[in-house]
Motif scaffolding. Structure first.
Motif, PDB file in Angstrom:
ATOM      1  N   VAL A 176     -12.330  -1.467   8.494  1.00 21.11           N
ATOM      2  CA  VAL A 176     -11.048  -1.093   7.900  1.00 21.11           C
ATOM      3  C   VAL A 176     -10.835  -1.901   6.626  1.00 21.11           C
ATOM      4  N   ILE A 177     -10.528  -1.202   5.549  1.00 23.60           N
ATOM      5  CA  ILE A 177     -10.211  -1.823   4.259  1.00 23.60           C
ATOM      6  C   ILE A 177      -8.754  -1.494   3.971  1.00 23.60           C
ATOM      7  N   ALA A 178      -7.900  -2.502   3.903  1.00 27.81           N
ATOM      8  CA  ALA A 178      -6.462  -2.290   3.780  1.00 27.81           C
ATOM      9  C   ALA A 178      -5.910  -3.034   2.569  1.00 27.81           C
ATOM     10  N   ALA A 179      -5.433  -2.290   1.584  1.00 25.10           N
ATOM     11  CA  ALA A 179      -4.823  -2.868   0.383  1.00 25.10           C
ATOM     12  C   ALA A 179      -3.322  -2.628   0.438  1.00 25.10           C
ATOM     13  N   ASN A 180      -2.563  -3.703   0.463  1.00 29.16           N
ATOM     14  CA  ASN A 180      -1.109  -3.601   0.604  1.00 29.16           C
ATOM     15  C   ASN A 180      -0.414  -4.084  -0.666  1.00 29.16           C
ATOM     16  N   GLN A 181       0.792  -3.601  -0.887  1.00 32.35           N
ATOM     17  CA  GLN A 181       1.676  -4.233  -1.855  1.00 32.35           C
ATOM     18  C   GLN A 181       2.169  -5.534  -1.228  1.00 32.35           C
ATOM     19  N   GLY A 182       2.466  -6.554  -2.074  1.00 30.51           N
ATOM     20  CA  GLY A 182       2.801  -7.840  -1.471  1.00 30.51           C
ATOM     21  C   GLY A 182       3.740  -8.710  -2.273  1.00 30.51           C
ATOM     22  N   GLY A 183       5.028  -8.391  -2.264  1.00 32.24           N
ATOM     23  CA  GLY A 183       5.974  -9.245  -2.976  1.00 32.24           C
ATOM     24  C   GLY A 183       7.323  -8.581  -3.154  1.00 32.24           C
ATOM     25  N   GLN A 184       8.139  -9.157  -4.057  1.00 27.90           N
ATOM     26  CA  GLN A 184       9.492  -8.665  -4.325  1.00 27.90           C
ATOM     27  C   GLN A 184       9.447  -7.695  -5.501  1.00 27.90           C
ATOM     28  N   HIS A 185       9.764  -6.444  -5.244  1.00 30.63           N
ATOM     29  CA  HIS A 185       9.691  -5.406  -6.272  1.00 30.63           C
ATOM     30  C   HIS A 185      11.041  -5.161  -6.942  1.00 30.63           C
ATOM     31  N   SER A 186      12.100  -5.349  -6.210  1.00 33.67           N
ATOM     32  CA  SER A 186      13.464  -5.136  -6.683  1.00 33.67           C
ATOM     33  C   SER A 186      14.381  -5.853  -5.699  1.00 33.67           C
TER      34      SER A 186
ATOM     35  N   ALA B  58      -6.812   2.011   4.202  1.00 37.69           N
ATOM     36  CA  ALA B  58      -5.383   2.079   4.477  1.00 37.69           C
ATOM     37  C   ALA B  58      -4.614   1.471   3.306  1.00 37.69           C
ATOM     38  N   PRO B  59      -4.522   2.190   2.183  1.00 37.08           N
ATOM     39  CA  PRO B  59      -3.689   1.718   1.075  1.00 37.08           C
ATOM     40  C   PRO B  59      -2.227   1.816   1.481  1.00 37.08           C
ATOM     41  N   SER B  60      -1.457   0.753   1.238  1.00 36.43           N
ATOM     42  CA  SER B  60      -0.127   0.685   1.844  1.00 36.43           C
ATOM     43  C   SER B  60       0.898   0.005   0.953  1.00 36.43           C
ATOM     44  N   ALA B  61       2.161   0.189   1.363  1.00 31.75           N
ATOM     45  CA  ALA B  61       3.286  -0.557   0.798  1.00 31.75           C
ATOM     46  C   ALA B  61       4.202  -0.917   1.969  1.00 31.75           C
ATOM     47  N   PHE B  62       3.626  -1.552   2.973  1.00 32.69           N
ATOM     48  CA  PHE B  62       4.380  -1.925   4.169  1.00 32.69           C
ATOM     49  C   PHE B  62       5.527  -2.856   3.788  1.00 32.69           C
TER      50      PHE B  62
END
Length: 298
Positions: free
Chosen positions: A235-245, A207-211
């Motif tokens: 389940v292997i879940a890689a998320n984005q995690g921080g302030q992008h803009s 579950a690659p994500s940008a929640f």
């Protein structure tokens, strides 16, 4: 299934593709050094900003003949990606081969469908790409469920369908350790997709994500654990995690979860490499004790 060490890569991607690729490579090197045999990058790892996640799109490089078995209609026999025309795909191929790992690239914006036909209008496909340890593309999944919602955050409204064309087929990738069910981010809210993947043989789910920070804080871990438990899958879940803009913040908390819903490893916020060993005996035991897939009535 066979035992495997996997890593989920957490990033805080921005506008610069070059910078994002450099960070992705460094984190993948860290994962490989830690023993990972398969690594998962998050959604939009190469480009993510408040002005639109899919401003950078490439032409699909195709799949190698050696990876055509079970590829679900992906065209074969094409030239491999070039550094000039497909820099993101070229980098992924090179990293997988150099590091000797299977690499699941969370999502790459592609201008073509898997069969080579053009997407509608100016929209692209959000594709999860699976490379083997020789840099060969083995599978492609196009995101089915698009994030067209209103969220109580700085962005307020998200309309992925304005720039993305939805996919229409599930995809299970065969690996040396077991079958891998592919999904992307918003798919997590649709359990029927994961049941279809499990019934198609998936033993591991990615579950690659940008929640977003708001939705992730409320639902991320609940959804991940539910998908693992109800399907008897890792389940292997890689998320984005921080302030992008100024108006885009993501939740992070990338995680690896076993079929009982136990969290084997979890990140916080910011860049991270989350690694865990998936044990075949754990999967076999849980599926034997609670054979949910064979007990279905609907």
């Amino acid at each position: 299934m066979k035992d495997i060490v996997v890593s989920a890569i957490q990033m805080v991607s921005g506008d610069s593709v070059a910078h994002n690729l450099a960070r992705a490579r460094a984190l993948l090197q860290q994962a490989a050094a830690g023993g990972a045999q398969l690594a998962l990058l998050p959604e939009n790892f190469a480009h993510l900003s408040g002005r639109g996640s899919y401003a950078v799109a490439e032409t699909f490089a195709g799949i190698d003949d050696a990876g055509s078995e079970g590829s679900g209609g992906i065209r074969v026999g094409e030239n491999r990606a070039s550094a000039e025309q497909q820099p993101i795909q070229h980098a992924l191929q090179r990293w997988a081969a150099e590091l000797g790992i299977w690499l699941v690239a969370g999502s790459v914006a592609l201008r073509e469908r898997a069969d080579g036909s053009a997407t509608e209008g100016s929209r692209s496909r959000s594709a999860c790409l699976v490379y083997d340890d020789r840099g060969r593309l083995r599978a492609r999944y196009d995101k089915i469920h698009l994030f067209d919602v209103e969220v109580d955050d700085a962005a307020g409204r998200y309309r992925e369908s304005a720039s993305i064309e939805a996919g229409n087929a599930i995809r299970v990738a065969s690996t040396p350790w077991g079958d891998l069910g592919l999904s992307i981010c918003f798919d997590l809210r649709f359990p029927e997709l994961y049941r279809a993947l499990a019934m198609a043989g998936a033993e591991m789910l990615v579950a690659p994500s940008a929640f977003t920070h708001t939705t992730g804080q409320a639902h991320w871990m609940t959804l991940l654990r539910a998908r693992a438990i109800e399907n008897g899958c890792f389940v292997i879940a890689a998320n984005q995690g921080g302030q992008h803009s100024p108006n885009r913040r993501t939740w992070g908390h990338s995680a690896i979860i076993d079929p009982w819903g136990q969290v084997l490893a979890e990140a916080d916020e910011g860049e991270a490499v989350v690694t865990a060993k998936l044990e075949a005996e754990t999967l076999a035991r849980i599926r034997r004790q609670m054979p949910l897939l064979s007990m279905r009535r609907l």
